[in-house]
Design a protein around this motif. Structure first.
Motif, short mmCIF file in Angstrom:
data_model
loop_
_atom_site.label_atom_id
_atom_site.label_comp_id
_atom_site.label_asym_id
_atom_site.label_seq_id
_atom_site.Cartn_x
_atom_site.Cartn_y
_atom_site.Cartn_z
N ILE A 121 -3.91 -1.98 14.77
CA ILE A 121 -4.56 -0.75 14.36
C ILE A 121 -3.83 -0.19 13.15
O ILE A 121 -2.63 0.09 13.22
CB ILE A 121 -4.59 0.29 15.50
N PHE A 122 -4.54 -0.11 12.04
CA PHE A 122 -4.01 0.54 10.83
C PHE A 122 -4.36 2.03 10.92
O PHE A 122 -5.51 2.37 11.21
CB PHE A 122 -4.68 -0.01 9.57
N VAL A 123 -3.39 2.89 10.65
CA VAL A 123 -3.62 4.32 10.54
C VAL A 123 -3.15 4.72 9.15
O VAL A 123 -2.00 4.45 8.78
CB VAL A 123 -2.87 5.12 11.62
N GLU A 124 -4.04 5.31 8.38
CA GLU A 124 -3.69 5.63 7.00
C GLU A 124 -4.16 7.03 6.64
O GLU A 124 -5.21 7.46 7.09
CB GLU A 124 -4.26 4.59 6.05
N THR A 125 -3.35 7.70 5.84
CA THR A 125 -3.71 9.02 5.34
C THR A 125 -3.50 9.03 3.83
O THR A 125 -2.46 8.60 3.34
CB THR A 125 -2.86 10.12 6.00
N TRP A 126 -4.51 9.54 3.13
CA TRP A 126 -4.52 9.59 1.67
C TRP A 126 -4.68 11.02 1.20
O TRP A 126 -5.30 11.83 1.88
CB TRP A 126 -5.67 8.71 1.14
N GLU A 127 -4.17 11.31 0.04
CA GLU A 127 -4.30 12.64 -0.54
C GLU A 127 -5.77 13.00 -0.78
O GLU A 127 -6.15 14.16 -0.66
CB GLU A 127 -3.52 12.75 -1.85
N SER A 128 -6.58 12.01 -1.10
CA SER A 128 -8.00 12.28 -1.36
C SER A 128 -8.83 11.03 -1.05
O SER A 128 -8.31 9.92 -0.97
CB SER A 128 -8.22 12.66 -2.83
N GLU A 129 -10.12 11.25 -0.89
CA GLU A 129 -11.03 10.13 -0.67
C GLU A 129 -11.06 9.21 -1.89
O GLU A 129 -11.15 7.99 -1.75
CB GLU A 129 -12.43 10.62 -0.34
N ALA A 130 -10.95 9.79 -3.08
CA ALA A 130 -10.96 8.97 -4.30
C ALA A 130 -9.78 7.99 -4.31
O ALA A 130 -9.93 6.83 -4.70
CB ALA A 130 -10.91 9.86 -5.53
N GLU A 131 -8.61 8.44 -3.86
CA GLU A 131 -7.46 7.54 -3.83
C GLU A 131 -7.61 6.47 -2.75
O GLU A 131 -7.22 5.33 -2.94
CB GLU A 131 -6.17 8.35 -3.65
N TRP A 132 -8.21 6.83 -1.62
CA TRP A 132 -8.50 5.84 -0.59
C TRP A 132 -9.47 4.78 -1.13
O TRP A 132 -9.26 3.59 -0.96
CB TRP A 132 -9.07 6.51 0.66
N ARG A 133 -10.50 5.24 -1.81
CA ARG A 133 -11.47 4.29 -2.38
C ARG A 133 -10.81 3.38 -3.43
O ARG A 133 -11.11 2.19 -3.50
CB ARG A 133 -12.67 5.02 -2.96
N ALA A 134 -9.92 3.96 -4.24
CA ALA A 134 -9.19 3.14 -5.22
C ALA A 134 -8.35 2.08 -4.51
O ALA A 134 -8.27 0.93 -4.97
CB ALA A 134 -8.31 4.03 -6.10
N THR B 155 0.82 -1.21 0.00
CA THR B 155 0.00 0.00 0.00
C THR B 155 0.85 1.26 0.00
O THR B 155 0.50 2.26 -0.64
CB THR B 155 -0.96 -0.01 1.20
N LEU B 156 1.98 1.23 0.68
CA LEU B 156 2.85 2.41 0.72
C LEU B 156 3.32 2.83 -0.67
O LEU B 156 3.71 3.99 -0.87
CB LEU B 156 4.06 2.14 1.62
N LEU B 157 3.26 1.94 -1.64
CA LEU B 157 3.67 2.23 -3.01
C LEU B 157 2.53 2.79 -3.88
O LEU B 157 2.76 3.21 -5.00
CB LEU B 157 4.24 0.98 -3.67
N GLU B 158 1.32 2.79 -3.35
CA GLU B 158 0.15 3.22 -4.13
C GLU B 158 0.10 4.74 -4.27
O GLU B 158 0.50 5.47 -3.36
CB GLU B 158 -1.14 2.71 -3.48
N ASP B 159 -0.43 5.19 -5.40
CA ASP B 159 -0.62 6.61 -5.64
C ASP B 159 -1.52 7.20 -4.57
O ASP B 159 -2.57 6.62 -4.24
CB ASP B 159 -1.26 6.85 -7.01
N GLY B 160 -1.12 8.34 -4.04
CA GLY B 160 -1.94 9.06 -3.08
C GLY B 160 -1.77 8.64 -1.64
O GLY B 160 -2.33 9.27 -0.75
N CYS B 161 -1.00 7.58 -1.38
CA CYS B 161 -0.80 7.12 -0.01
C CYS B 161 0.25 8.00 0.66
O CYS B 161 1.41 8.03 0.25
CB CYS B 161 -0.35 5.67 0.01
N LEU B 162 -0.16 8.72 1.69
CA LEU B 162 0.75 9.57 2.44
C LEU B 162 1.28 8.87 3.69
O LEU B 162 2.40 9.13 4.13
CB LEU B 162 0.03 10.87 2.85
N ARG B 163 0.45 7.99 4.26
CA ARG B 163 0.85 7.25 5.47
C ARG B 163 0.02 5.99 5.54
O ARG B 163 -1.20 6.01 5.31
CB ARG B 163 0.59 8.12 6.70
N TYR B 164 0.66 4.88 5.85
CA TYR B 164 -0.04 3.61 6.04
C TYR B 164 0.75 2.84 7.08
O TYR B 164 1.79 2.27 6.78
CB TYR B 164 -0.13 2.84 4.72
N GLU B 165 0.30 2.89 8.30
CA GLU B 165 1.03 2.32 9.42
C GLU B 165 0.21 1.25 10.11
O GLU B 165 -1.02 1.33 10.18
CB GLU B 165 1.36 3.41 10.44
N LEU B 166 0.91 0.28 10.66
CA LEU B 166 0.28 -0.79 11.43
C LEU B 166 0.83 -0.72 12.85
O LEU B 166 2.05 -0.76 13.05
CB LEU B 166 0.59 -2.14 10.79
#
Length: 95
Positions: free
Chosen positions: A50-63, A28-39
């Motif tokens: 607990i996964f904590v994740e931050t994405w540039e946009s909701e569209a990228e999270w949904r993708a 996931t860390l390699l995916e477009d729009g992924c700013l943070r993906y931690e376990l």
């Protein structure tokens, strides 16, 4: 966009679940729009992750949620070892 996912695993197959979750993080860390993906794991309970994740946009999270890494994770069957699962979509209120 930030989310937090809390998973409590059943006692059996903890190692298999850990490996699958760590692989999901690496992919996931390699995916477009992924700013943070931690376990994360609490100090006092190895069954909780607990996964904590931050994405540039909701569209990228949904993708991501519909993407290949998540599909492989779900197909691995480790979800069968989850006793509890909660996903929280978060709004930053301070900091």
């Amino acid at each position: 966009m930030t989310t937090a996912v809390k998973i409590r695993k059943r006692g059996a197959k903890l190692r298999r679940s850990k490996v699958a979750q760590e692989k999901l993080v690496a992919e996931t860390l390699l995916e477009d729009g992924c700013l943070r993906y931690e376990l994360h794991q609490p100090f006092d309970d190895g069954r909780i992750r607990i996964f904590v994740e931050t994405w540039e946009s909701e569209a990228e999270w949904r993708a991501h949620m519909e993407g290949a890494a998540m599909q492989r994770f779900q197909a691995s069957g480790v979800g069968d070892y989850f006793a509890d699962f909660a996903l929280h979509r978060l709004t930053k209120v301070a900091g």
